[in-house]
Design an enzyme around this catalytic site. Structure first.
Site, PDB file in Angstrom:
ATOM      1  N   GLU A  89       0.886  -1.176   0.000  1.00  0.00           N
ATOM      2  CA  GLU A  89       0.000   0.000   0.000  1.00  0.00           C
ATOM      3  C   GLU A  89       0.911   1.210   0.000  1.00  0.00           C
ATOM      4  OE1 GLU A  89      -1.094   3.311   1.237  1.00  0.00           O
ATOM      5  OE2 GLU A  89      -1.371   2.318   3.179  1.00  0.00           O
ATOM      6  N   CYS A 105      -3.451   7.638   4.630  1.00  0.00           N
ATOM      7  CA  CYS A 105      -3.115   7.249   3.260  1.00  0.00           C
ATOM      8  C   CYS A 105      -4.246   7.539   2.278  1.00  0.00           C
ATOM      9  CB  CYS A 105      -2.726   5.779   3.212  1.00  0.00           C
ATOM     10  SG  CYS A 105      -4.024   4.661   3.796  1.00  0.00           S
TER      11      CYS A 105
END
Length: 292
Positions: free
Chosen positions: A32, A66
């Site tokens: 990620e 994020c």
């Protein structure tokens, strides 16, 4: 002046290092890597709801998540109204003055002086190239404090336009047609998240079909990450693989196939020598399987 490498470039770079190390052991990887997640607000959107929800999503942990919105693509006809609703949302959540906002315990601080200085550098670079502060207050890097801010009139080559901000600053880019917003997104690395605010189903469908992102939300923000029934992960520069719930179980485990033989060993029908009878049986089985 503090001038660290771009996070939007740094994360894929680190990802390549991890993948290279994993390749030595033939290990699978799930990455990620973040990215610049856009928010599209078209002229049909519920402007008040879009502004309130987007500012909440942006300011969770002061933008240090994020999947935080990284830039706004707002239809020109509703840009001023949207910015005003964002200002009101900030005031309602954190206070009506710069001092009140700076003093509230409800707005997180930046993780380090270095990172606060990095955000300051990005903002100053944008302002030097003609950007305008549409709403927002002062910052104090020594206190790890950056006030919520929206920037307009962003120059094409401003570093904040390319780098993942990871802070409470949100650039605003105007568009006239939905195709322009789509082209703007597609000219950049694929984001981890994409948010669309619209009441026009045809435009929503066009955005989702003509863009690529790790996840997406329509008329909401962040909830694609919080929903345990949905996969979470990036695509391209924003990551590889999925996690969360069932998808995380599959990503981080191995499905080992197991078969047990029965009393009758039917496979002997396919052992040589291949007599006429065995050939006819094999052809019949193939024909039968072809019809299934």
């Amino acid at each position: 002046m503090f001038d660290p490498p771009s996070l939007s470039r740094q994360n894929p770079t680190v990802g390549r290092i991890v993948m290279a190390a994993a390749a030595k052991h033939l290990s699978s990887v799930t990455l990620e890597l973040g990215g610049k997640s856009p928010v599209i607000v078209d002229e049909t959107a519920d402007i008040k709801r879009a502004a309130e929800t987007t500012m909440w999503a942006k300011l969770v942990n002061a933008g240090q998540t994020c999947v935080a919105p990284n830039y706004l693509l707002v239809h020109r006809s509703v840009r001023d109204e949207f910015v005003e609703q964002c200002r009101k949302a900030i005031e309602q959540c954190f206070g009506p003055t710069d001092d009140r906002i700076a003093a509230t315990a409800d707005l997180a601080r930046i993780i380090s002086v270095d990172h606060a200085t990095r955000i300051e550098t990005l903002v100053e670079d944008a302002l030097e190239q003609g950007a305008q502060v549409l709403t927002g207050g002062p910052y104090s890097t020594t206190d790890c404090y950056v006030a919520p801010a929206l920037l307009g009139n962003l120059a094409k080559h401003a570093r904040i336009a390319d780098q993942e901000i990871f802070g409470p600053v949100l650039p605003v880019v105007e568009f006239d047609a939905i195709e322009d917003a789509i082209s703007y997104i597609n000219a950049r690395p694929k984001p981890l998240a994409l948010y669309v605010w619209s009441r026009n189903d045809a435009k929503i469908k066009r955005v989702l079909q003509q863009t690529s992102s790790g996840g997406a939300c329509v008329n909401h923000c962040l909830q694609q990450y919080a929903h345990s029934g949905l996969p979470f992960g990036g695509v391209g520069a924003s990551g590889i693989g999925n996690a969360h719930g069932f998808f995380g179980f599959k990503a981080f485990s191995h499905e080992r196939a197991l078969l047990r033989g029965g009393r009758l060993l039917m496979a002997k029908l396919f052992f040589p020598p291949y007599t006429g009878l065995k050939t006819r049986i094999a052809r019949s089985l193939v024909d039968m399987l072809a019809k299934v």
